[in-house]
Design a protein around this motif. Structure first.
Motif, PDB file in Angstrom:
ATOM      1  N   SER A  59      26.364 -26.414 -17.746  1.00  0.00           N
ATOM      2  CA  SER A  59      27.296 -25.542 -17.034  1.00  0.00           C
ATOM      3  C   SER A  59      27.270 -25.760 -15.524  1.00  0.00           C
ATOM      4  N   HIS A  60      26.084 -25.986 -14.952  1.00  0.00           N
ATOM      5  CA  HIS A  60      25.982 -26.216 -13.508  1.00  0.00           C
ATOM      6  C   HIS A  60      24.588 -26.733 -13.188  1.00  0.00           C
ATOM      7  N   LEU A  61      24.418 -27.167 -11.940  1.00  0.00           N
ATOM      8  CA  LEU A  61      23.204 -27.893 -11.583  1.00  0.00           C
ATOM      9  C   LEU A  61      22.177 -27.027 -10.868  1.00  0.00           C
ATOM     10  N   HIS A  62      21.840 -25.897 -11.483  1.00  0.00           N
ATOM     11  CA  HIS A  62      20.653 -25.142 -11.108  1.00  0.00           C
ATOM     12  C   HIS A  62      19.578 -25.440 -12.156  1.00  0.00           C
ATOM     13  N   LYS A 134      36.369 -23.988 -14.741  1.00  0.00           N
ATOM     14  CA  LYS A 134      35.550 -23.751 -13.555  1.00  0.00           C
ATOM     15  C   LYS A 134      35.407 -22.249 -13.303  1.00  0.00           C
ATOM     16  N   VAL A 135      34.222 -21.877 -12.828  1.00  0.00           N
ATOM     17  CA  VAL A 135      33.954 -20.489 -12.469  1.00  0.00           C
ATOM     18  C   VAL A 135      33.291 -20.455 -11.095  1.00  0.00           C
ATOM     19  N   VAL A 136      33.359 -19.315 -10.465  1.00  0.00           N
ATOM     20  CA  VAL A 136      32.711 -19.119  -9.167  1.00  0.00           C
ATOM     21  C   VAL A 136      31.205 -18.967  -9.367  1.00  0.00           C
ATOM     22  N   HIS A 137      30.447 -19.888  -8.820  1.00  0.00           N
ATOM     23  CA  HIS A 137      28.981 -19.790  -8.770  1.00  0.00           C
ATOM     24  C   HIS A 137      28.483 -20.841  -7.787  1.00  0.00           C
ATOM     25  N   THR A 138      28.231 -22.082  -8.251  1.00  0.00           N
ATOM     26  CA  THR A 138      28.043 -23.190  -7.330  1.00  0.00           C
ATOM     27  C   THR A 138      29.425 -23.782  -7.044  1.00  0.00           C
ATOM     28  N   ASP A 139      29.453 -24.888  -6.292  1.00  0.00           N
ATOM     29  CA  ASP A 139      30.754 -25.501  -6.006  1.00  0.00           C
ATOM     30  C   ASP A 139      31.298 -26.277  -7.199  1.00  0.00           C
ATOM     31  N   ASP A 140      30.511 -26.419  -8.287  1.00  0.00           N
ATOM     32  CA  ASP A 140      30.971 -27.130  -9.482  1.00  0.00           C
ATOM     33  C   ASP A 140      30.300 -26.521 -10.712  1.00  0.00           C
ATOM     34  N   SER A 141      30.750 -25.316 -11.074  1.00  0.00           N
ATOM     35  CA  SER A 141      30.182 -24.573 -12.210  1.00  0.00           C
ATOM     36  C   SER A 141      31.253 -24.343 -13.262  1.00  0.00           C
ATOM     37  N   ALA A 170      34.005 -12.173 -13.133  1.00  0.00           N
ATOM     38  CA  ALA A 170      34.303 -12.050 -14.561  1.00  0.00           C
ATOM     39  C   ALA A 170      35.709 -12.529 -14.894  1.00  0.00           C
ATOM     40  N   ALA A 171      36.652 -12.348 -13.990  1.00  0.00           N
ATOM     41  CA  ALA A 171      38.036 -12.756 -14.258  1.00  0.00           C
ATOM     42  C   ALA A 171      38.156 -14.250 -14.518  1.00  0.00           C
ATOM     43  N   ASP A 172      37.214 -15.063 -14.016  1.00  0.00           N
ATOM     44  CA  ASP A 172      37.265 -16.500 -14.256  1.00  0.00           C
ATOM     45  C   ASP A 172      37.094 -16.833 -15.735  1.00  0.00           C
ATOM     46  N   LEU A 173      36.452 -15.942 -16.485  1.00  0.00           N
ATOM     47  CA  LEU A 173      36.209 -16.190 -17.912  1.00  0.00           C
ATOM     48  C   LEU A 173      37.392 -15.793 -18.781  1.00  0.00           C
ATOM     49  N   ARG A 174      38.284 -14.965 -18.237  1.00  0.00           N
ATOM     50  CA  ARG A 174      39.357 -14.396 -19.064  1.00  0.00           C
ATOM     51  C   ARG A 174      40.246 -15.447 -19.733  1.00  0.00           C
ATOM     52  N   PRO A 175      40.622 -16.559 -19.061  1.00  0.00           N
ATOM     53  CA  PRO A 175      41.489 -17.530 -19.728  1.00  0.00           C
ATOM     54  C   PRO A 175      40.860 -18.200 -20.950  1.00  0.00           C
ATOM     55  N   LEU A 176      39.534 -18.177 -21.036  1.00  0.00           N
ATOM     56  CA  LEU A 176      38.863 -18.811 -22.167  1.00  0.00           C
ATOM     57  C   LEU A 176      38.813 -17.927 -23.406  1.00  0.00           C
ATOM     58  N   ILE A 177      38.807 -16.607 -23.214  1.00  0.00           N
ATOM     59  CA  ILE A 177      38.509 -15.687 -24.318  1.00  0.00           C
ATOM     60  C   ILE A 177      39.769 -15.361 -25.100  1.00  0.00           C
ATOM     61  N   GLN A 178      39.724 -15.606 -26.410  1.00  0.00           N
ATOM     62  CA  GLN A 178      40.798 -15.226 -27.312  1.00  0.00           C
ATOM     63  C   GLN A 178      40.356 -14.021 -28.143  1.00  0.00           C
ATOM     64  N   PRO A 196      26.102  -8.180  -2.658  1.00  0.00           N
ATOM     65  CA  PRO A 196      27.141  -9.031  -2.081  1.00  0.00           C
ATOM     66  C   PRO A 196      26.668 -10.483  -1.964  1.00  0.00           C
ATOM     67  N   GLY A 197      27.500 -11.394  -2.440  1.00  0.00           N
ATOM     68  CA  GLY A 197      27.194 -12.814  -2.340  1.00  0.00           C
ATOM     69  C   GLY A 197      26.279 -13.354  -3.413  1.00  0.00           C
ATOM     70  N   ALA A 198      25.831 -12.509  -4.353  1.00  0.00           N
ATOM     71  CA  ALA A 198      24.889 -12.976  -5.370  1.00  0.00           C
ATOM     72  C   ALA A 198      25.544 -13.867  -6.418  1.00  0.00           C
ATOM     73  N   LEU A 199      26.844 -13.704  -6.648  1.00  0.00           N
ATOM     74  CA  LEU A 199      27.618 -14.549  -7.571  1.00  0.00           C
ATOM     75  C   LEU A 199      27.048 -14.547  -8.981  1.00  0.00           C
ATOM     76  N   HIS A 200      26.817 -13.328  -9.471  1.00  0.00           N
ATOM     77  CA  HIS A 200      26.402 -13.089 -10.856  1.00  0.00           C
ATOM     78  C   HIS A 200      27.144 -11.852 -11.362  1.00  0.00           C
ATOM     79  N   LEU A 201      26.866 -11.454 -12.617  1.00  0.00           N
ATOM     80  CA  LEU A 201      27.557 -10.333 -13.244  1.00  0.00           C
ATOM     81  C   LEU A 201      26.576  -9.223 -13.590  1.00  0.00           C
ATOM     82  N   ASP A 202      27.130  -8.014 -13.810  1.00  0.00           N
ATOM     83  CA  ASP A 202      26.344  -6.904 -14.326  1.00  0.00           C
ATOM     84  C   ASP A 202      27.028  -6.338 -15.574  1.00  0.00           C
ATOM     85  N   ALA A 203      26.460  -5.265 -16.126  1.00  0.00           N
ATOM     86  CA  ALA A 203      26.946  -4.711 -17.391  1.00  0.00           C
ATOM     87  C   ALA A 203      28.402  -4.256 -17.299  1.00  0.00           C
ATOM     88  N   ALA A 204      28.772  -3.621 -16.197  1.00  0.00           N
ATOM     89  CA  ALA A 204      30.151  -3.145 -16.044  1.00  0.00           C
ATOM     90  C   ALA A 204      31.135  -4.306 -16.035  1.00  0.00           C
TER      91      ALA A 204
END
Length: 256
Positions: A59-62, A134-141, A170-178, A196-204
């Motif tokens: 998925s990405h290079l971490h 692609k999703v927002v996280h690193t510059d190539d995730s 989270a909106a970046d994932l919406r086009p994938l989910i059927q 702010p700036g953490a670029l991860h998700l929470d339960a909500a």
């Protein structure tokens, strides 16, 4: 399809036995691995013979998502005569990153056939179909959707599995989910909020996305140390309007 959790940990954790992200999706003779994070190679080898993998998608290079490609490369190179190879679909910088890590040009190419990912890429992997966004996280995730391959029409058959990788929106994932898909999503910050700036998700975030997309089930992963597991599951399910939400652990198996 079947899902086997190989590893589900974040970059670091205080939970005994936790290792980096890695998820095995299988259908018939096809085995597709999503990520291979730190410490996960041994678990993978306990689940199947690693050279039999049909492909790996990174998925990405971490490091908690790709660094155990190093022991995999060693295994393929030195365990077999002649050496064996595995295809790896990954961000474009993977080969450079691995070769630099070992200070050895050509290190990756000796055992790994690396295919660069791109937004919207669709690939047939045996009996499975992989789509990358692609999703927002690193510059190539990237996030991935895996489904059973169709009959040559380019469409998958039946419900799929959508894997978030690490994702800051989270909106970046919406086009994938059927509707009816299973969502395997990071929930790094548990009950939240996400700094702010953490670029991860929470339960909500994950719950609201699942409700909007019509997911059938939520599998949660990548929860940071110190977060309440049961409360995170409950909060995600509430935000999703009652869709079941479960935190996964290495060794868990699911029929999809």
């Amino acid at each position: 399809m079947k899902l086997t959790v190989i590893g589900a940990g974040p970059a670091y954790t205080d939970r005994a036995g936790a290792v980096g992200a890695s998820y095995l999706v299988s259908s018939g003779a096809t085995s597709l691995l999503l990520d291979l994070g730190h410490g996960s190679f041994a678990n993978l080898a306990g689940a199947l013979e690693p050279s039999s993998l049909s492909a790996i998608a990174i998925s990405h290079l971490h490091p908690d998502h790709f660094i155990d490609l190093v022991p995999l490369r060693h295994y393929l190179r030195y365990e077999f005569h002649p050496p064996r190879r595995v295809t790896v679909l990954a961000p474009a910088a993977l080969t450079e990153r691995l070769d630099a890590l070992l200070a050895q040009p050509g290190f990756s190419a000796e055992s790994l056939d690396v295919v660069p990912l791109a937004d919207g890429l669709q690939s047939e992997v045996g009996t499975l179909r992989l789509e990358a966004r692609k999703v927002v996280h690193t510059d190539d995730s990237y996030a991935f959707r895996v489904s059973v391959a169709g009959r040559g029409d380019g469409a998958g058959v039946g419900p799929g599995l959508v894997y978030s990788g690490d994702c800051g929106r989270a909106a970046d994932l919406r086009p994938l989910i059927q509707p009816g898909d299973v969502l395997l999503s990071e929930v790094s910050f548990g009950l939240g909020p996400v700094p702010p700036g953490a670029l991860h998700l929470d339960a909500a975030d994950v719950g609201a996305l699942s409700a909007d997309a019509g997911a059938s089930r939520i599998l949660l992963t990548h929860l940071l140390s110190g977060r309440d597991r049961a409360a995170t599951e409950a909060a995600t399910s509430r935000a999703a309007g009652g869709i079941p939400a479960t935190l996964v652990d290495p060794g868990d198996r699911f029929d999809l």
